[in-house]
Design a protein around this motif. Structure first.
Motif, PDB file in Angstrom:
ATOM      1  N   GLU A 117      -0.563  35.149  33.474  1.00  0.00           N
ATOM      2  CA  GLU A 117      -0.159  36.490  33.062  1.00  0.00           C
ATOM      3  C   GLU A 117       1.331  36.579  32.710  1.00  0.00           C
ATOM      4  N   HIS A 118       2.178  35.790  33.390  1.00  0.00           N
ATOM      5  CA  HIS A 118       3.618  36.006  33.297  1.00  0.00           C
ATOM      6  C   HIS A 118       4.399  34.841  32.687  1.00  0.00           C
ATOM      7  N   THR A 119       3.704  33.823  32.203  1.00  0.00           N
ATOM      8  CA  THR A 119       4.399  32.739  31.522  1.00  0.00           C
ATOM      9  C   THR A 119       3.853  32.588  30.104  1.00  0.00           C
ATOM     10  N   ARG A 120       4.619  31.914  29.277  1.00  0.00           N
ATOM     11  CA  ARG A 120       4.212  31.674  27.894  1.00  0.00           C
ATOM     12  C   ARG A 120       3.691  30.252  27.753  1.00  0.00           C
ATOM     13  N   PRO A 121       2.520  30.074  27.141  1.00  0.00           N
ATOM     14  CA  PRO A 121       2.012  28.716  26.919  1.00  0.00           C
ATOM     15  C   PRO A 121       2.741  28.064  25.753  1.00  0.00           C
ATOM     16  N   PHE A 122       2.550  26.763  25.613  1.00  0.00           N
ATOM     17  CA  PHE A 122       3.173  26.045  24.499  1.00  0.00           C
ATOM     18  C   PHE A 122       2.204  24.982  24.024  1.00  0.00           C
ATOM     19  N   LYS A 123       1.213  25.425  23.230  1.00  0.00           N
ATOM     20  CA  LYS A 123       0.159  24.518  22.772  1.00  0.00           C
ATOM     21  C   LYS A 123      -0.055  24.538  21.262  1.00  0.00           C
ATOM     22  N   THR A 124       0.318  25.608  20.594  1.00  0.00           N
ATOM     23  CA  THR A 124      -0.044  25.781  19.196  1.00  0.00           C
ATOM     24  C   THR A 124       1.177  26.091  18.339  1.00  0.00           C
ATOM     25  N   VAL A 125       0.967  26.047  17.027  1.00  0.00           N
ATOM     26  CA  VAL A 125       2.022  26.424  16.087  1.00  0.00           C
ATOM     27  C   VAL A 125       2.451  27.868  16.322  1.00  0.00           C
ATOM     28  N   VAL A 126       1.491  28.731  16.616  1.00  0.00           N
ATOM     29  CA  VAL A 126       1.805  30.139  16.882  1.00  0.00           C
ATOM     30  C   VAL A 126       2.699  30.261  18.112  1.00  0.00           C
ATOM     31  N   ASP A 127       2.413  29.483  19.161  1.00  0.00           N
ATOM     32  CA  ASP A 127       3.260  29.494  20.360  1.00  0.00           C
ATOM     33  C   ASP A 127       4.693  29.085  20.014  1.00  0.00           C
ATOM     34  N   ALA A 128       4.831  28.040  19.198  1.00  0.00           N
ATOM     35  CA  ALA A 128       6.155  27.550  18.827  1.00  0.00           C
ATOM     36  C   ALA A 128       6.916  28.582  18.000  1.00  0.00           C
ATOM     37  N   MET A 129       6.248  29.196  17.040  1.00  0.00           N
ATOM     38  CA  MET A 129       6.903  30.190  16.187  1.00  0.00           C
ATOM     39  C   MET A 129       7.278  31.438  16.985  1.00  0.00           C
ATOM     40  N   THR A 130       6.409  31.818  17.919  1.00  0.00           N
ATOM     41  CA  THR A 130       6.697  32.982  18.768  1.00  0.00           C
ATOM     42  C   THR A 130       7.915  32.728  19.637  1.00  0.00           C
ATOM     43  N   LEU A 131       8.021  31.508  20.180  1.00  0.00           N
ATOM     44  CA  LEU A 131       9.180  31.170  21.014  1.00  0.00           C
ATOM     45  C   LEU A 131      10.461  31.205  20.189  1.00  0.00           C
ATOM     46  N   ARG A 132      10.423  30.655  18.980  1.00  0.00           N
ATOM     47  CA  ARG A 132      11.615  30.665  18.132  1.00  0.00           C
ATOM     48  C   ARG A 132      12.078  32.094  17.857  1.00  0.00           C
ATOM     49  N   ALA A 133      11.136  32.960  17.507  1.00  0.00           N
ATOM     50  CA  ALA A 133      11.493  34.350  17.229  1.00  0.00           C
ATOM     51  C   ALA A 133      12.077  35.023  18.462  1.00  0.00           C
ATOM     52  N   ARG A 134      11.506  34.697  19.630  1.00  0.00           N
ATOM     53  CA  ARG A 134      11.995  35.315  20.864  1.00  0.00           C
ATOM     54  C   ARG A 134      13.413  34.850  21.193  1.00  0.00           C
ATOM     55  N   VAL A 135      13.695  33.574  21.025  1.00  0.00           N
ATOM     56  CA  VAL A 135      15.025  33.053  21.337  1.00  0.00           C
ATOM     57  C   VAL A 135      16.076  33.733  20.471  1.00  0.00           C
ATOM     58  N   VAL A 136      15.815  33.826  19.179  1.00  0.00           N
ATOM     59  CA  VAL A 136      16.770  34.473  18.280  1.00  0.00           C
ATOM     60  C   VAL A 136      16.960  35.938  18.651  1.00  0.00           C
ATOM     61  N   GLU A 137      15.879  36.633  18.961  1.00  0.00           N
ATOM     62  CA  GLU A 137      15.971  38.048  19.340  1.00  0.00           C
ATOM     63  C   GLU A 137      16.775  38.224  20.627  1.00  0.00           C
ATOM     64  N   LEU A 138      16.592  37.311  21.591  1.00  0.00           N
ATOM     65  CA  LEU A 138      17.341  37.408  22.847  1.00  0.00           C
ATOM     66  C   LEU A 138      18.831  37.197  22.627  1.00  0.00           C
ATOM     67  N   PHE A 139      19.192  36.306  21.715  1.00  0.00           N
ATOM     68  CA  PHE A 139      20.608  36.118  21.397  1.00  0.00           C
ATOM     69  C   PHE A 139      21.187  37.374  20.759  1.00  0.00           C
TER      70      PHE A 139
END
Length: 353
Positions: A117-139
């Motif tokens: 419920e509270h962590t992000r998986p890292f298995k797919t292209v969608v997971d990778a793209m979502t993480l990239r967008a999140r990192v930039v938004e957090l900065f």
């Protein structure tokens, strides 16, 4: 029928397609829930923008056409070994004489409360793209934060799992953050960023040689990544990992790369399983039934297979292992088409024990 278009399934299809005799002998159909092959080892690079998404995917339909085999984009819902049928989405049924199960794996949360419920998986292209967008938004958010504590909270990351994927994500993330993003934000400094790798075992990348694990550990720490070993996560709450003996790690973003397991499609089969959930196979990669006897018409490859090694252990769930398995079964099917006996599977992975 080949279930799965990952490393193992793709190499089976390619090997059969290369042989004119095998193509004519076998009516081969490759089935995958996606219509593209995904090169998983480069997912961390996609997550930080070092590699474009289109560079790690390959259309399965194009490969199938080139190799003169059939491809269906569909999801396998159930396998009936007795009737030799695969039940697909939309009530379609695909019969088979020989079945190759190479459906990969899903994230394993090991029953840890709150992990899914509270962590992000890292298995797919969608997971990778979502993480990239999140990192930039957090900065962007941290640049406008009103206090140092708020900036540091936003730019805190914790990665659960110090295996191959976990350390690669940590290395790519620290490089992206320090070398690419931080110079663009005047209000942020390296001290505002924190990345922690939490590993339950006693060393990083446990499937590697000890000296390689030590090198990875030193490399990450020199780059500024905090590494916690012998710290299995007991519970996950929003933005907090609970460790043994009352310890905890707080991070605004929690990633879970701690492990994998075969999907329920495989786990529901009447087969013999290793304690880690993988299907036990013999030296020809044939699945072992519930009674321990090998099934002549069912092969299991890749992350789903517990393949014995000469030293008594099992092959690790790595891409290079899946490629070797796929090539071997492709050769086996080609040999069967030529009336030749199959050879046992032998593989020693490079860079690992």
């Amino acid at each position: 029928v080949i279930l799965g278009g990952g490393f193992a399934g793709l190499d089976v299809a390619r090997s059969v397609g290369r042989s004119r005799v095998a193509r004519e002998y076998w009516d081969t159909v490759l089935i995958d829930k996606e219509n593209f092959f995904q090169f998983n080892p480069l997912l961390p690079a996609v997550a930080v923008g070092a590699v474009e998404t289109r560079h790690i995917v390959y259309p399965l339909r194009q490969m199938a056409k080139h190799r003169h085999i059939r491809f269906h984009k569909n999801k396998a819902l159930r396998i009936d070994l007795a009737r030799r049928e695969v039940v697909l989405h939309n009530n379609l049924v695909q019969p088979f004489d020989v079945l190759v199960i190479a459906v990969g794996s899903v994230t394993n949360y090991y029953g840890v409360p709150g992990a899914a419920e509270h962590t992000r998986p890292f298995k797919t292209v969608v997971d990778a793209m979502t993480l990239r967008a999140r990192v930039v938004e957090l900065f962007e958010m941290a640049e406008q934060a009103e206090s140092v504590s708020q900036r540091r909270r936003l730019l805190s990351f914790a990665i659960v799992g110090g295996g191959v994927t976990g350390v690669e994500v940590a290395a790519e993330l620290i490089e992206m953050a320090r070398d690419t993003l931080l110079p663009r934000y005047a209000n942020l400094s390296p001290q505002d960023l924190s990345i922690t790798v939490v590993e339950g075992g006693e060393r990083l990348v446990p499937s590697a040689k000890p000296e390689h694990s030590e090198y990875v550990h030193r490399f990450l720490e020199r780059r500024g990544v905090r590494v916690l070993l012998g710290a299995p996560v007991k519970q996950v709450e929003p933005k907090r990992l609970h460790l043994p003996e009352g310890g905890s790690v707080e991070a605004f973003t929690l990633l879970w790369t701690a492990g994998i397991r075969p999907p329920d499609l495989v786990r529901d089969l009447p087969l013999s399983f290793h304690k880690d959930g993988r299907v036990l196979v013999d030296d020809q990669l044939r699945a072992k039934g519930a009674d321990g006897a090998a099934l002549e018409h069912v092969y299991v490859l890749g992350d789903c297979a517990a393949s014995p090694r000469s030293d008594g252990r099992f092959q690790p769930a790595l891409s290079q292992t899946a490629i070797a398995m796929g090539s071997h079964i492709g050769e086996t099917l080609t040999r069967r088409a030529n009336g030749q006996a199959p050879r046992p599977f032998r593989f020693e992975e490079a860079g690992y024990i």
